[in-house]
Each structure stands twice: as C-alpha cells, then as structure tokens.
Design a protein around this motif. Structure first.
Motif, PDB file in Angstrom:
ATOM      1  N   ILE A  32      -5.148  -8.495   4.288  1.00  0.00           N
ATOM      2  CA  ILE A  32      -6.249  -7.604   3.915  1.00  0.00           C
ATOM      3  C   ILE A  32      -7.569  -8.146   4.451  1.00  0.00           C
ATOM      4  O   ILE A  32      -8.370  -7.395   5.018  1.00  0.00           O
ATOM      5  CB  ILE A  32      -6.305  -7.426   2.380  1.00  0.00           C
ATOM      6  N   GLU A  33      -7.791  -9.434   4.290  1.00  0.00           N
ATOM      7  CA  GLU A  33      -9.028 -10.049   4.771  1.00  0.00           C
ATOM      8  C   GLU A  33      -9.186  -9.912   6.284  1.00  0.00           C
ATOM      9  O   GLU A  33     -10.293  -9.781   6.793  1.00  0.00           O
ATOM     10  CB  GLU A  33      -9.083 -11.528   4.378  1.00  0.00           C
ATOM     11  N   GLU A  34      -8.064  -9.936   6.987  1.00  0.00           N
ATOM     12  CA  GLU A  34      -8.085  -9.801   8.446  1.00  0.00           C
ATOM     13  C   GLU A  34      -8.182  -8.338   8.882  1.00  0.00           C
ATOM     14  O   GLU A  34      -8.204  -8.046  10.072  1.00  0.00           O
ATOM     15  CB  GLU A  34      -6.832 -10.444   9.043  1.00  0.00           C
ATOM     16  N   GLY A  35      -8.209  -7.429   7.906  1.00  0.00           N
ATOM     17  CA  GLY A  35      -8.323  -6.008   8.229  1.00  0.00           C
ATOM     18  C   GLY A  35      -7.017  -5.343   8.598  1.00  0.00           C
ATOM     19  O   GLY A  35      -7.006  -4.275   9.189  1.00  0.00           O
ATOM     20  N   HIS A  36      -5.907  -5.969   8.240  1.00  0.00           N
ATOM     21  CA  HIS A  36      -4.580  -5.434   8.566  1.00  0.00           C
ATOM     22  C   HIS A  36      -3.950  -4.799   7.323  1.00  0.00           C
ATOM     23  O   HIS A  36      -2.877  -5.185   6.867  1.00  0.00           O
ATOM     24  CB  HIS A  36      -3.670  -6.529   9.102  1.00  0.00           C
ATOM     25  N   ASP A  37      -4.632  -3.772   6.806  1.00  0.00           N
ATOM     26  CA  ASP A  37      -4.157  -3.120   5.585  1.00  0.00           C
ATOM     27  C   ASP A  37      -2.785  -2.478   5.764  1.00  0.00           C
ATOM     28  O   ASP A  37      -1.940  -2.535   4.872  1.00  0.00           O
ATOM     29  CB  ASP A  37      -5.151  -2.070   5.121  1.00  0.00           C
ATOM     30  N   VAL A  38      -2.561  -1.873   6.919  1.00  0.00           N
ATOM     31  CA  VAL A  38      -1.283  -1.193   7.158  1.00  0.00           C
ATOM     32  C   VAL A  38      -0.138  -2.212   7.146  1.00  0.00           C
ATOM     33  O   VAL A  38       0.912  -1.974   6.538  1.00  0.00           O
ATOM     34  CB  VAL A  38      -1.311  -0.406   8.489  1.00  0.00           C
ATOM     35  N   GLN A  39      -0.347  -3.355   7.801  1.00  0.00           N
ATOM     36  CA  GLN A  39       0.692  -4.396   7.797  1.00  0.00           C
ATOM     37  C   GLN A  39       0.886  -4.949   6.388  1.00  0.00           C
ATOM     38  O   GLN A  39       2.007  -5.303   6.004  1.00  0.00           O
ATOM     39  CB  GLN A  39       0.348  -5.525   8.765  1.00  0.00           C
ATOM     40  N   ALA A  40      -0.192  -5.026   5.611  1.00  0.00           N
ATOM     41  CA  ALA A  40      -0.090  -5.513   4.232  1.00  0.00           C
ATOM     42  C   ALA A  40       0.754  -4.549   3.398  1.00  0.00           C
ATOM     43  O   ALA A  40       1.608  -4.984   2.620  1.00  0.00           O
ATOM     44  CB  ALA A  40      -1.480  -5.686   3.626  1.00  0.00           C
ATOM     45  N   VAL A  41       0.513  -3.260   3.571  1.00  0.00           N
ATOM     46  CA  VAL A  41       1.312  -2.257   2.838  1.00  0.00           C
ATOM     47  C   VAL A  41       2.773  -2.367   3.253  1.00  0.00           C
ATOM     48  O   VAL A  41       3.673  -2.356   2.403  1.00  0.00           O
ATOM     49  CB  VAL A  41       0.770  -0.831   3.086  1.00  0.00           C
ATOM     50  N   LYS A  42       3.013  -2.499   4.552  1.00  0.00           N
ATOM     51  CA  LYS A  42       4.387  -2.612   5.052  1.00  0.00           C
ATOM     52  C   LYS A  42       5.074  -3.856   4.479  1.00  0.00           C
ATOM     53  O   LYS A  42       6.219  -3.796   4.025  1.00  0.00           O
ATOM     54  CB  LYS A  42       4.387  -2.676   6.582  1.00  0.00           C
ATOM     55  N   LYS A  43       4.377  -4.990   4.482  1.00  0.00           N
ATOM     56  CA  LYS A  43       4.943  -6.235   3.953  1.00  0.00           C
ATOM     57  C   LYS A  43       5.221  -6.108   2.457  1.00  0.00           C
ATOM     58  O   LYS A  43       6.258  -6.563   1.965  1.00  0.00           O
ATOM     59  CB  LYS A  43       3.963  -7.392   4.232  1.00  0.00           C
ATOM     60  N   ALA A  44       4.291  -5.492   1.726  1.00  0.00           N
ATOM     61  CA  ALA A  44       4.478  -5.297   0.282  1.00  0.00           C
ATOM     62  C   ALA A  44       5.688  -4.417   0.019  1.00  0.00           C
ATOM     63  O   ALA A  44       6.493  -4.700  -0.880  1.00  0.00           O
ATOM     64  CB  ALA A  44       3.226  -4.676  -0.335  1.00  0.00           C
ATOM     65  N   ARG A  45       5.839  -3.364   0.811  1.00  0.00           N
ATOM     66  CA  ARG A  45       6.978  -2.469   0.633  1.00  0.00           C
ATOM     67  C   ARG A  45       8.296  -3.190   0.897  1.00  0.00           C
ATOM     68  O   ARG A  45       9.260  -3.046   0.144  1.00  0.00           O
ATOM     69  CB  ARG A  45       6.857  -1.266   1.564  1.00  0.00           C
ATOM     70  N   GLU A  46       8.345  -3.963   1.990  1.00  0.00           N
ATOM     71  CA  GLU A  46       9.571  -4.680   2.350  1.00  0.00           C
ATOM     72  C   GLU A  46       9.923  -5.725   1.307  1.00  0.00           C
ATOM     73  O   GLU A  46      11.084  -5.872   0.929  1.00  0.00           O
ATOM     74  CB  GLU A  46       9.405  -5.356   3.708  1.00  0.00           C
ATOM     75  N   THR A  47       8.918  -6.474   0.859  1.00  0.00           N
ATOM     76  CA  THR A  47       9.164  -7.590  -0.044  1.00  0.00           C
ATOM     77  C   THR A  47       9.432  -7.142  -1.474  1.00  0.00           C
ATOM     78  O   THR A  47      10.321  -7.675  -2.133  1.00  0.00           O
ATOM     79  CB  THR A  47       7.952  -8.554  -0.029  1.00  0.00           C
ATOM     80  N   LEU A  48       8.670  -6.179  -1.929  1.00  0.00           N
ATOM     81  CA  LEU A  48       8.734  -5.783  -3.339  1.00  0.00           C
ATOM     82  C   LEU A  48       9.555  -4.522  -3.575  1.00  0.00           C
ATOM     83  O   LEU A  48       9.757  -4.122  -4.720  1.00  0.00           O
ATOM     84  CB  LEU A  48       7.314  -5.586  -3.878  1.00  0.00           C
ATOM     85  N   GLY A  49      10.011  -3.885  -2.505  1.00  0.00           N
ATOM     86  CA  GLY A  49      10.835  -2.688  -2.654  1.00  0.00           C
ATOM     87  C   GLY A  49      10.057  -1.495  -3.171  1.00  0.00           C
ATOM     88  O   GLY A  49      10.563  -0.723  -3.982  1.00  0.00           O
ATOM     89  N   LEU A  50       8.826  -1.332  -2.710  1.00  0.00           N
ATOM     90  CA  LEU A  50       7.966  -0.261  -3.184  1.00  0.00           C
ATOM     91  C   LEU A  50       8.047   0.954  -2.262  1.00  0.00           C
ATOM     92  O   LEU A  50       8.371   0.831  -1.093  1.00  0.00           O
ATOM     93  CB  LEU A  50       6.509  -0.748  -3.230  1.00  0.00           C
TER      94      LEU A  50
END
Length: 89
Positions: A57-75
């Motif tokens: 998020i700090e690096e401005g990569h919100d889309v990658q953060a959402v993708k990582k959260a979805r993969e890791t947390l099953g969202l």
C-alpha cells in the motif's frame, strides 16, 4: 404428476449439497471461534501478512495488495478491497 428418475436423483443431490454446505458453514464458524480464542491467548492482534500488505500500500500497489490479500486470506474481490481499505486507515 410423476417424478422421473433423473429429477429424483437431482433432488437428492441438491439436498445432499445443501446439507453439506450447512455443515461446512458450521465447521467454519467453529474454526473461526477457536482461532479467535488462540489469537487472544497469544496476544496476536494482527495477521503476519498485514506487514507485507501495508508495504504494498505504501508503495502505491493497491491492486497487488488486494490480490495478495485475496490469495492469502481467501477473500472475495469486494472483501479484499475492504480489507485493504481498512489497512489504509
């Protein structure tokens, strides 16, 4: 009105799937409760993945953060976006 063999089988399969889904939801609720209790005992207030997500998020990569959260947390996509938005604040 006669019910054909195929309709009967479909009805039974549907009932089985419904019962299985309900059982899985109940097991999931139980596991979530147990995990919450363990987290409280360990004083674990945040998930380990949050540090990596905050960095993205700090690096401005919100889309990658959402993708990582979805993969890791099953969202789902909406849940992932909401999770990332909650980390921003």
């Amino acid at each position: 009105m006669e019910i054909s063999l195929i309709e009967s089988i479909l009805l039974l399969v549907s009932i089985y799937l419904l019962i299985t889904t309900i059982q899985l939801k109940n097991k999931t609720k139980g596991l979530e409760y147990k995990l919450e209790q363990v987290s409280k005992q360990l004083n674990a207030t945040e998930l380990p993945i949050n540090d990596e997500l905050k960095q993205l998020i700090e690096e401005g990569h919100d889309v990658q953060a959402v993708k990582k959260a979805r993969e890791t947390l099953g969202l789902s996509l909406v849940e992932g976006k909401q999770y990332i938005d909650s980390l921003k604040s």
